[in-house]
Structures are given as structure tokens and as C-alpha cells.
Design an enzyme around this catalytic site. Structure first.
Site, PDB file in Angstrom:
ATOM      1  N   SER A 280      18.020  -7.490 -97.051  1.00  0.00           N
ATOM      2  CA  SER A 280      17.444  -7.047 -98.329  1.00  0.00           C
ATOM      3  C   SER A 280      16.690  -5.758 -98.085  1.00  0.00           C
ATOM      4  O   SER A 280      16.314  -5.465 -96.950  1.00  0.00           O
ATOM      5  CB  SER A 280      16.458  -8.086 -98.858  1.00  0.00           C
ATOM      6  OG  SER A 280      15.233  -8.021 -98.137  1.00  0.00           O
ATOM      7  N   ASP A 281      16.473  -4.981 -99.120  1.00  0.00           N
ATOM      8  CA  ASP A 281      15.507  -3.902 -98.954  1.00  0.00           C
ATOM      9  C   ASP A 281      14.118  -4.540 -98.927  1.00  0.00           C
ATOM     10  O   ASP A 281      13.937  -5.725 -99.240  1.00  0.00           O
ATOM     11  CB  ASP A 281      15.638  -2.840-100.062  1.00  0.00           C
ATOM     12  CG  ASP A 281      15.057  -1.490 -99.612  1.00  0.00           C
ATOM     13  OD1 ASP A 281      14.293  -1.453 -98.623  1.00  0.00           O
ATOM     14  OD2 ASP A 281      15.358  -0.459-100.251  1.00  0.00           O
ATOM     15  N   TRP A 282      13.157  -3.748 -98.551  1.00  0.00           N
ATOM     16  CA  TRP A 282      11.777  -4.183 -98.324  1.00  0.00           C
ATOM     17  C   TRP A 282      11.257  -4.998 -99.524  1.00  0.00           C
ATOM     18  O   TRP A 282      11.089  -4.447-100.617  1.00  0.00           O
ATOM     19  CB  TRP A 282      10.928  -2.929 -98.114  1.00  0.00           C
ATOM     20  CG  TRP A 282       9.504  -3.126 -97.746  1.00  0.00           C
ATOM     21  CD1 TRP A 282       8.506  -3.560 -98.559  1.00  0.00           C
ATOM     22  CD2 TRP A 282       8.913  -2.862 -96.469  1.00  0.00           C
ATOM     23  NE1 TRP A 282       7.335  -3.587 -97.878  1.00  0.00           N
ATOM     24  CE2 TRP A 282       7.548  -3.153 -96.586  1.00  0.00           C
ATOM     25  CE3 TRP A 282       9.389  -2.400 -95.237  1.00  0.00           C
ATOM     26  CZ2 TRP A 282       6.652  -3.004 -95.519  1.00  0.00           C
ATOM     27  CZ3 TRP A 282       8.495  -2.246 -94.192  1.00  0.00           C
ATOM     28  CH2 TRP A 282       7.157  -2.552 -94.333  1.00  0.00           C
TER      29      TRP A 282
END
Ligand code: NOJ
Length: 739
Positions: A280-282
Site C-alpha cells: 500500500s502507499d503510506w
């Protein structure tokens, strides 16, 4: 319309070629993955799906967590000692000894900083970009990094969006070609090699279509547009072997991209055959609560995993909730297993089980002479000459004194650009330093004029004007400082910030010839400063070697070859402006659009409908003539191809290189098609007076698109074709695709 068997077979053929239906798994790795998985507890499995940001200290708690197998990866895992220390705990002290994988944003270089990606893309040079990514990987790997969060392959049509700096522009064909080059460069010959880093194509998907150019904003992308424009670069990255992908922050058509089973499971896994892992992105799993599709972290964990995100970056939804969700029967353990397999597969492919540590004694390759030479070469090729009245450039190195003026002439940190985690300003050679070393210090008068691009204080203007008056020519370095470009740096106005336009006006008033060099992270609307200048060089943020690259270009030791990979608007009011738009029912008539009373044209009454500079545009110090467009045949069938060629002649007095572009237009199709689409490009080097025939092979499959039935295929009919120096000009021909 009745379709023939041939048509059906052809479409199946295209589908099979273009959409990679399956990737061949390595049986040995699959067996190792299966065996290891069978020994893991549910908690250990979930641990592999958790990525932490290293906060700088190995606390007892952190060590315990690693020892318990509760973490599978770190980003920003500190220096080499820290990385090896963390890895020692994972490999030697945890029950199963599964190595950690270390990720980091190595976006446009590691210690040697290359141009920001949009600048790299203006080289239109996949080979060089592959080499640069190779260098970045070698440097990063020598510092214990296994995995880079790059390439960013988002298509961007809006320069208000700060992250336009990080991608390869607006075109899916070019971005695909450069995305594949970057993946090859990062991953090297074999992912398991010590100097290879796993690539991560991001941000999957549609992130660049943020409404209003506002970062993290909602995106609405109809499926056809998604498949025609936003997905091909990911497809290319997957085909090039990208080990991982990152799911994006954006809400895509009402479903957050980090919980989007359609894009992640249907398209990525089933259609593209991707078998690496998705991170996932942050915090983007947890942020599904903010998006309003999850009530709490437990639901975010469930939707994230079900959606197809294997590893959660920094937040703890998976860590805190997946085990319970499995125990409560809300998600099957097999779903967790699938994601764990994806992660382990990449760890095995990367050779982490065989070589978990990085040997400091082997020595680092940071800033090797060859790396800096390559950084200079790519910086040079990324520069785009936008204007050169009366051949004011190149300047003569013996032409007297030059005044170097502006906040970006000697700003080492800013020339490095927006993603510089490991690059250092002290390594950077600024334009001022390079011009001084080329001309001799006494021939260069320097006045900053403004301290930074956003400075509002005019007190430096007088000194700048004095410098201009005492010089024979002025080189004015304006633009954007790095801090206002990149992530979260959307701007509603994209002019020169601060008082730079005023500074330019003051300097230009002296009547001295002015060369304007723009260093920026996005296309700017800067015509007020550009108009009085004799020449304009768009440099983006060129990295460590900006200075030598720019100085060589200005003084004729290098030739401009760069071409824009994004359209430059005249004003923000035109946005989005991109070359591959649809014709509309009332297209503009270039002869009459200017008449305000005319109704039936899609135009503005207060500004030209065209961009300031079109996609593909860039001048040279020489000139090129295009003629003799030739098609090997006026028509070809669905399984065929034609050769399109044209002669390009260097009509100037200097040797030069030209990037020759191939565009097509499908004139009548089952759905509307863009007025132009890039389908090829080639670089030719020509001596003065020399001609070369440039050939492109255009296959029927190159004409395929997602049709009215959402099938990917080419449709018979008439096409226009151009061999061109940019998207707004060129030689035009016509052919037909037959049944
Ligand atoms: C957020 C950014 O969107 C992404 O591009 C980056 O890789 C991660 N942060 C990790 O730093």
C-alpha cells in the site's frame, strides 16, 4: 456489425499479446514458498504483510517484534549498520529466520542524483534512463537497500499537481517505454544479483488524474480511459518484470485504489498475470476510513486484503486486525496465505534468504566517476530548448562577460529536485560554479537578485541590474525551488513564484541579451519572462550534474536534443491541456477560432486554444527538414503491418540529433479516438547537410484500443499518420486498415 472469424481470431491474438495472461512461475521458488508457508503461524504470516518505518533506534520492543516474526519489511531502515542489525534479529533470532526486505524511495538516483523523472523523460532515451536506473540501483544496493519505490509511472495531464515532477509526462506510449527501461535498470540482469533492487511501479492506479491537480484528490476515470491511458505504463512495468507495485492514495471511481479489487485482482492479477506483491502507499489502507468506505481499522484491513493489497505500509490495520478477522471467519486464511506467498516469492527471487546482509567491506560505489558522467549525460539530454531567436545560443565562451543572475543559479539543494533522500547538496555542481570554471571567474558576474524562488524581497534587484549592465549577456536562472515541487506540492497558480517575473523584467529592461534557464518541477506559465528573452532553456531539476550539463549546453559544447513530454499551458485556465485529446463534435478551425462571435468551435474566447508549447516540442542548435513521407502500402490487414518512413535532413550548420516521432489518428471508430497518438520515436544524428530515412514499422496491433464492447482490438478503417518533430507539426499521410 457481423464479425468474421478472422477478426475474432485476430482480437484473441491481440488480447493474448497485449495483455499478458500468465507469468511463468519458477517451480523451485514456488516449492520453497509453499514449504515455508506450511510452517508459519497465522501471526507470522501476518507479520510478513506488515511494513514499518524505521524510526532510527532499535528499541527492545522493536527487536521483540522482529524476533516474533511480526514485521516483514522496513522502509527507511537507517544506515547499513542498522540494516544489518535489524536483519540479524530477523534471520538469526526469529523462529523461521525469514529475512526482512528494505524499501526506500530511490526515485531519481541515490547519492548520484539524476534529473527528476519528468526531466529524464524529456531525453526520450530509454537506454540512457535504463543505465541511470542501473546506477541508482547499484549505489542503493551497496547501502543495503533491496527495493526501491520506483518507477512512478502515473500519467499526468495537470501541472498543478506537484507530482508531475515524478513521472514521465502525459503520454501512455512514451511512459510505458520509459517505465520498462527503469524496471530493467533497477532490477538488472537478475533480481537476485547483489547490485539489483526490486522495482515498485506506482501509484496503482489513476493517481495522476487528481481532480483540480490537488494531490491525493479524488479521481473519476471511466474504464476505457483507465485502460487506454492510465494502465498501459503499469502493464509495461509488469511485462518488464517489476517485482512489486504500490497501490495509490486516490479514490478511484468511488473505490479507494488501495482496496480496489477490480484494478488489483481483476486487472493486475488476472489480466496482467502479476505474481509479485502489492504494497500500500503510506497509510493508504487506514485512510480508507477517511475515504468513507470503511468504518474502522478492522474493516480497512478486511477491504485492503480483499481488495488485493498484500503489504500494509506503516499503519497497523493488518497487524491489529487480520488475525481476528480470520478467527472470526470474516476472511479465509487462504486469502492471507495468498498475500504471504506473494511477499515470500519476491524475497526468494531477490535472493534474500541466500544473502540477507550487505557487506560494508565490499565498499560503496557512491558518486563513482562513471556515475557522475552518466548523470551529466542524462541531465544534458533532458534539457529542452524552447526558444532561440537569431541563434542567440550557443553563447561564445570567449564572448566577453556574462552576468549570471537568479535564485536558482547557485542553489545546490534545489537543482537536486524533489526526491532526494540520499543525495547531498555538497556533491552538486551548480550552474554558477560550472560557468565560472568554463569562462574563468573574472568573466562571470553573479547576482542572485532573489534569495529563493519564493522570495518577496526586491532589495537584491539593484545589484542584479548592475551585473546585467556590466555584462555582454545575461543568463537568468529562474523557476521553482525543490521544496514547492513533488508530493503534496500542488499549486493553483503555476507562474514563476515570488518576485521572479519582476526580476526578469528589471534585468530584461537593460537591453542586454537574456538567456532564460528555467529550473522547475512542473511546466510553468512563464511567458512574461520568456517573451523578452532571446532564448529559453527548460532544465527541470537536473540533479547533481546540473551545472556542467547546462554550462556545456549554453556554450555549445553540447547540443540540445530534449523534447517535452508534457504540454505546457498558456494559462492555468486551459487545464487540462494535453495533445491526445478527443476531437469533439465542434473542433477548432485554426483559421477562424480567433473570431469571438463564432459559436461552433470548442475554444476559448479569451485565450488561444493551443498550448504554449506542445508535447514533443524541442529545438536544436541546428534545423531539420522533414520530407518524402512514404508508406510501404496504402492499406494492410488486421494481421499485417506497414512501414512508414520519412527523410530527415539537417539543414543547419551544426551537427545535431533529432527525436523523430510517429503519430496516428483513427478517423472513425466504434468509440471516439484521440486526434493524435504517439506510436513510435527514433533518435537520429545528422551532420550538416546529411539526410537519413527514418523508418517505423506500424503493426495492426499498434492500432488497438478498448472498443465499444471493451475489447482490446484494432478496427478496420481509415487512419492518418504523421512523421513529426512534435505533436503539432509533421508530414501527414493516410492508410487503411482492412478486414
Ligand atoms: C508516499 C508516496 O506517495 C510514495 O510515492 C512513497 O513511495 C511513499 N510515501 C514512501 O515514502
Amino acid at each position: 456489425m457481423k464479425r468474421s472469424l478472422l477478426q475474432l481470431l485476430t482480437s484473441l491474438f491481440f488480447f493474448g499479446c497485449v495483455w499478458n495472461l500468465s507469468a511463468a512461475p519458477d517451480p523451485e521458488i514456488e516449492a520453497r514458498v509453499g514449504k515455508l508457508l506450511s510452517k508459519m503461524t497465522l501471526e507470522e504470516k501476518i507479520g510478513q504483510l506488515c511494513q514499518m518505518n524505521f524510526e532510527g533506534r532499535i528499541t527492545d520492543d522493536l527487536a521483540k517484534r522482529i524476533r516474533n516474526g511480526e514485521v516483514g519489511s522496513f522502509l527507511n531502515a537507517g544506515n547499513l549498520d542498522a540494516k544489518n542489525a535489524l536483519q540479524r534479529i530477523a534471520v538469526r533470532e526469529s523462529r523461521l529466520g525469514i529475512p526482512l526486505i528494505y524499501g526506500r524511495d530511490v526515485i531519481h538516483g541515490y547519492r548520484t542524483v539524476f534529473p527528476i523523472p519528468i526531466g529524464q523523460s524529456c531525453s526520450w532515451n530509454p537506454d540512457l534512463i535504463e543505465k541511470a536506473s542501473r546506477v541508482a540501483a547499484t549505489e542503493a544496493a551497496s547501502d543495503g537497500i533491496h527495493w526501491t519505490f520506483a518507477p512512478m509511472v502515473d500519467i499526468a495531464r495537470d501541472p498543478r499537481w506537484g507530482r508531475i515532477a515524478e513521472g514521465c509526462g502525459e503520454d501512455p506510449f512514451l511512459t510505458s517505454s520509459l517505465a520498462a527501461a527503469m524496471v530493467r535498470g533497477f532490477q538488472g540482469r537478475r533480481l537476485s544479483d547483489a547490485d539489483a533492487v526490486a522495482a515498485c511501479a506506482k501509484h496503482y492506479v489513476g493517481y495522476g488524474a487528481a481532480e483540480g491537480g490537488r494531490d491525493y484528490n479524488t479521481t473519476w476515470i471511466p474504464e476505457r480511459l483507465l485502460r487506454d491511458v492510465y494502465l498501459p505504463s503499469f502493464h509495461a512495468a509488469v511485462d518488464a518484470g517489476a517485482a512489486t507495485l504500490m497501490s495509490a492514495f486516490n479514490n478511484l471511481n468511488g473505490v479507494p485504489a488501495s482496496g480496489n479489487a477490480f484494478t488489483l485482482r481483476q486487472v493486475l492479477r488476472k489480466e496482467l498475470g502479476f505474481d509479485g506483491f502489492v504494497v500500500s502507499d503510506w497509510a493508504s489502507i487506514q485512510e480508507m476510513i477517511n475515504h468513507g468506505t470503511c468504518a474502522d481499522e478492522a474493516e480497512a484491513a478486511k477491504k485492503g486484503l480483499e481488495g488485493g493489497v498484500d503489504m500494509e505500509m506503516v499503519t497497523d490495520c493488518y497487524r491489529n486486525h487480520l488475525a481476528n478477522l480470520v478467527r472470526e471467519g470474516k476472511i479465509p486464511e487462504s486469502l492471507v496465505d495468498e498475500s504471504v506467498k506473494n511477499v515470500l516469492r519476491v524475497k526468494f527471487r531477490k535472493g534474500l534468504f541466500e544473502r540477507p546482509f550487505t557487506d560494508a567491506a565490499k565498499g560503496k560505489t557512491l558518486l563513482a566517476a562513471g556515475h557522475l558522467a552518466l548523470a551529466k549525460q542524462l541531465a544534458t539530454q533532458g534539457l529542452v530548448l524552447l526558444k532561440n531567436e537569431k541563434n542567440a545560443l550557443p553563447l561564445s565562451p570567449t564572448g566577453g562577460k556574462v552576468a549570471v543572475i537568479g535564485p536558482l543559479a547557485d542553489s545546490p539543494a534545489d537543482q537536486l529536485g524533489c526526491w532526494v533522500m540520499d543525495g547531498r547538496p555538497e556533491d552538486a555542481v551548480t550552474p554558477l560554479a560550472a560557468i565560472r570554471s568554463l569562462l574563468g571567474k573574472d568573466n562571470v558576474l553573479f547576482a542572485q537578485g532573489l534569495r529563493t524562488s519564493r522570495d518577496e524581497d526586491r532589495s537584491g534587484f539593484a545589484e542584479a541590474v548592475r551585473a546585467a549592465e556590466s555584462a555582454d549577456a545575461v543568463i537568468l536562472f529562474l523557476g521553482e525551488e525543490a521544496a514547492i515541487t513533488g508530493e503534496a506540492k500542488s499549486r493553483a497558480f503555476i507562474g514563476l513564484p515570488g518576485r521572479q517575473e519582476e526580476l526578469a523584467a528589471e534585468v530584461e529592461k537593460t537591453g542586454k541579451p537574456v538567456v532564460l534557464v528555467v529550473m522547475a518541477g512542473r511546466p510553468l506559465t512563464f511567458d512574461a519572462a520568456a517573451e523578452p528573452a532571446s532564448s529559453v532553456l527548460y532544465a527541470w531539476h537536473p540533479g547533481t550534474m546540473a551545472g556542467p550539463a547546462i554550462a556545456d549546453m549554453l556554450f555549445g559544447k553540447a547540443q540540445p536534443t530534449g523534447k517535452l513530454t508534457v504540454s505546457f499551458p498558456r494559462t492555468v485556465g486551459q487545464l487540462p491541456v494535453y495533445y491526445n485529446f478527443m476531437n469533439t463534435g465542434r473542433p477548432v478551425n485554426p483559421e477562424t477560432w480567433i473570431v469571438p462571435s463564432i459559436f461552433d468551435q470548442s475554444k476559448y474566447i479569451d485565450v488561444d486554444y493551443r498550448p504554449q508549447y506542445p508535447f514533443g516540442f524541442g529545438l536544436s542548435y541546428t534545423t531539420f527538414r522533414y520530407d518524402r513521407l512514404t508508406l510501404s502500402s496504402p492499406e494492410f490487414g488486421l494481421d499485417g503491418s506497414i512501414t512508414v518512413s520519412a527523410t530527415v535532413t539537417n539543414t543547419g550548420k551544426r551537427a545535431g540529433e533529432e527525436i523523430v516521432q510517429l503519430y496516428i489518428r483513427d478517423l472513425a471508430a466504434s468509440v471516439t479516438r484521440p486526434v493524435k497518438e504517439l506510436k513510435g520515436f527514433k533518435r537520429v544524428s545528422l551532420d550538416p547537410g546529411e539526410s537519413r530515412t527514418v523508418e517505423f514499422i506500424l503493426k495492426a496491433s499498434d492500432l488497438a484500443f478498448w472498443n465499444d464492447r471493451m475489447e482490446f482490438k484494432a478496427e478496420p478503417g481509415r487512419f492518418h499518420v504523421w512523421v513529426a518533430p512534435n505533436s503539432a507539426e509533421g508530414l501527414k499521410g493516410e492508410f487503411s486498415l482492412t478486414e
